[in-house]
Design an enzyme around this catalytic site. Sequence first.
Site, PDB file in Angstrom:
ATOM      1  N   GLY A 153       0.838  -1.185   0.000  1.00 11.78           N
ATOM      2  CA  GLY A 153       0.000   0.000   0.000  1.00 11.78           C
ATOM      3  C   GLY A 153       0.873   1.235   0.000  1.00 11.78           C
ATOM      4  O   GLY A 153       2.102   1.152  -0.086  1.00 11.78           O
ATOM      5  N   HIS A 154       0.226   2.405   0.103  1.00 10.38           N
ATOM      6  CA  HIS A 154       0.980   3.656   0.022  1.00 10.38           C
ATOM      7  C   HIS A 154       1.893   3.839   1.229  1.00 10.38           C
ATOM      8  O   HIS A 154       2.999   4.362   1.106  1.00 10.38           O
ATOM      9  CB  HIS A 154       0.019   4.837  -0.075  1.00 10.38           C
ATOM     10  CG  HIS A 154       0.703   6.160  -0.220  1.00 10.38           C
ATOM     11  ND1 HIS A 154       1.322   6.553  -1.385  1.00 10.38           N
ATOM     12  CD2 HIS A 154       0.890   7.179   0.667  1.00 10.38           C
ATOM     13  CE1 HIS A 154       1.858   7.757  -1.212  1.00 10.38           C
ATOM     14  NE2 HIS A 154       1.602   8.152   0.013  1.00 10.38           N
ATOM     15  N   GLY A 156       2.875   1.319   3.426  1.00  7.39           N
ATOM     16  CA  GLY A 156       3.568   0.141   3.902  1.00  7.39           C
ATOM     17  C   GLY A 156       3.292  -1.064   3.033  1.00  7.39           C
ATOM     18  O   GLY A 156       2.744  -0.948   1.935  1.00  7.39           O
ATOM     19  N   ASP A 272     -14.083   2.988   7.289  1.00  3.07           N
ATOM     20  CA  ASP A 272     -13.608   2.657   5.937  1.00  3.07           C
ATOM     21  C   ASP A 272     -14.106   1.271   5.520  1.00  3.07           C
ATOM     22  O   ASP A 272     -13.337   0.451   5.012  1.00  3.07           O
ATOM     23  CB  ASP A 272     -12.078   2.720   5.869  1.00  3.07           C
ATOM     24  CG  ASP A 272     -11.562   2.761   4.435  1.00  3.07           C
ATOM     25  OD1 ASP A 272     -12.331   3.191   3.547  1.00  3.07           O
ATOM     26  OD2 ASP A 272     -10.405   2.372   4.207  1.00  3.07           O
ATOM     27  N   GLU A 509     -42.643   0.650  29.428  1.00  6.78           N
ATOM     28  CA  GLU A 509     -41.961   1.945  29.431  1.00  6.78           C
ATOM     29  C   GLU A 509     -40.668   1.883  28.617  1.00  6.78           C
ATOM     30  O   GLU A 509     -40.281   2.867  27.980  1.00  6.78           O
ATOM     31  CB  GLU A 509     -41.652   2.386  30.862  1.00  6.78           C
ATOM     32  CG  GLU A 509     -41.117   3.811  30.941  1.00  6.78           C
ATOM     33  CD  GLU A 509     -40.874   4.288  32.359  1.00  6.78           C
ATOM     34  OE1 GLU A 509     -40.591   5.491  32.524  1.00  6.78           O
ATOM     35  OE2 GLU A 509     -40.945   3.460  33.302  1.00  6.78           O
ATOM     36  N   GLU A 549     -47.304  26.849  31.122  1.00  7.89           N
ATOM     37  CA  GLU A 549     -46.981  25.545  31.709  1.00  7.89           C
ATOM     38  C   GLU A 549     -46.234  24.663  30.707  1.00  7.89           C
ATOM     39  O   GLU A 549     -45.280  23.962  31.059  1.00  7.89           O
ATOM     40  CB  GLU A 549     -48.263  24.843  32.161  1.00  7.89           C
ATOM     41  CG  GLU A 549     -48.005  23.516  32.883  1.00  7.89           C
ATOM     42  CD  GLU A 549     -49.293  22.800  33.244  1.00  7.89           C
ATOM     43  OE1 GLU A 549     -49.202  21.670  33.740  1.00  7.89           O
ATOM     44  OE2 GLU A 549     -50.384  23.366  33.009  1.00  7.89           O
TER      45      GLU A 549
END
Length: 599
Positions: A153-154, A156, A272, A509, A549
């Site tokens: 890759g860029h 490593g 990614d 709830e 209120e």
Amino acid sequence: MGGCTSKPSSSVKPNPYAPKDAVLQNDDSTPAHPGKSPVRSSPAVKASPFFPFYTPSPARHRRNKSRDGGGGESKSVTSTPLRQLARAFHPPSPARHIRDVLRRRKEKKEAALPAARQQKEEEEREEVGLDKRFGFSKELQSRIELGEEIGRGHFGYTCSAKFKKGELKDQEVAVKVIPKSKMTSAISIEDVRREVKILRALSGHQNLVQFYDAFEDNANVYIVMELCGGGELLDRILARGGKYSEDDAKAVLIQILNVVAFCHLQGVVHRDLKPENFLYTSKEENSMLKVIDFGLSDFVRPDERLNDIVGSAYYVAPEVLHRSYTTEADVWSIGVIAYILLCGSRPFWARTESGIFRAVLKADPSFDEPPWPSLSFEAKDFVKRLLYKDPRKRMTASQALMHPWIAGYKKIDIPFDILIFKQIKAYLRSSSLRKAALMALSKTLTTDELLYLKAQFAHLAPNKNGLITLDSIRLALATNATEAMKESRIPDFLALLNGLQYKGMDFEEFCAASISVHQHESLDCWEQSIRHAYELFEMNGNRVIVIEELASELGVGSSIPVHTILNDWIRHTDGKLSFLGFVKLLHGVSTRQSLAKTR
């Protein structure tokens, strides 16, 4: 719409483990490369090495015959003699404008050299002061035998390797090698440090690439991980011609959703997700899928938002481009993957990167072209609900696993959903009137929604009285916790749920507290549900209330003109909450928003 049909070729296979080049192009003239590395906003934006600017070819100089500069004698004695010039007019040079352009470029370049030199010197000075010590073990050579390079890759490259000794002796692994010379800023150093921290902290999920250890020496950082020999998900998509059957797509997406839901619960957002970052463990058709490459990942709390632009253009969520996002951005990326699996095309496409971004922000994915008309309604609904541009309406990864299209495939254990924390927090801070409105809306939940909430309620380990408390939530978190959860400070978030410390919450709830109004609004049955909910609210929750209120219940300050803002929230006939006020109350419309609309 462009098809997902090609991948950049190289003599060395692109490295699936290596950090990707983080370059953001904003120029419309820059083509979007299908295999382009992830984008990351940065103060210093470099031009892509894939698309250099082309200089004009030098013009060919044409040799011209010389003209006589003298007048010569006239053939007629009556003619006027030609005027003698010191030198003749030459024809215009066809290369003159080229020379002018090149001269101006040279002048600009020479003028820019001092600034560029100064910037380079500043970067060198900054790099000299950088601490590139990570505290990792330096015993790589004694423990690991490095093999051949399997990807690059860029920032490593990746090697195959074996353990030399110990319990893992002869175990084949992958080693990502990141040269320290590539770490030219404090940000790049922190990225590597955070990636190792996340890999070390995340553990215990079958679809997560296994991390073994990290090493360093003076030249490199070495990250030792599980070796996945089955290739990328992208390779299999291309091998199938870009189309999966619905059942085959489900098998892939269930694994992706499961591991992403796990990461989100731990407080990690990947940022990614794309087919290149999912690897198969073997060449077997039904081998397991593993998520890799946490180089752009980060920790995030349930109430926190991130703002840096990272990711890959085709998969980046709209809110990332707006610089305000959280875990929902990963879900968008999964939606893009699902779209590609089912039809073989990208939902958002353009010839340039900025064009892709505009499509992500403005365009809607098409479900009219083949094969979408032949696919099931549930499949289309599933993808649409992952690709809502409003992240509040988008399903979470856990909710997606309960979608009818997925749930009917096979029995799935639904992971605990981090969204529940956010919803309960908002509910506990709501007024009594809004709680009554949410209770009425919860009575309209569909069977599928109730099944999801029952699964989430069970995760919280209700006591013998059927109530969940703050202690039961703590216990549920401890059951699912990894070190990553501590890093993302999710346990600290429980302090915001103190309302459950002395009062438990039953399932009824819990449904009211956990319901997402924005998600519910995105359903086709919303109009019918909200009308029915208002009828229930009229019978059990609505009451006479004066504007003052209502303002007090909403926490509106005395400096705000409440009569202007809340006048249409109350029926003038009997002083009760109107249907419009009921809907606004459910959405939690702030007084600031309402005030802005009145101006």
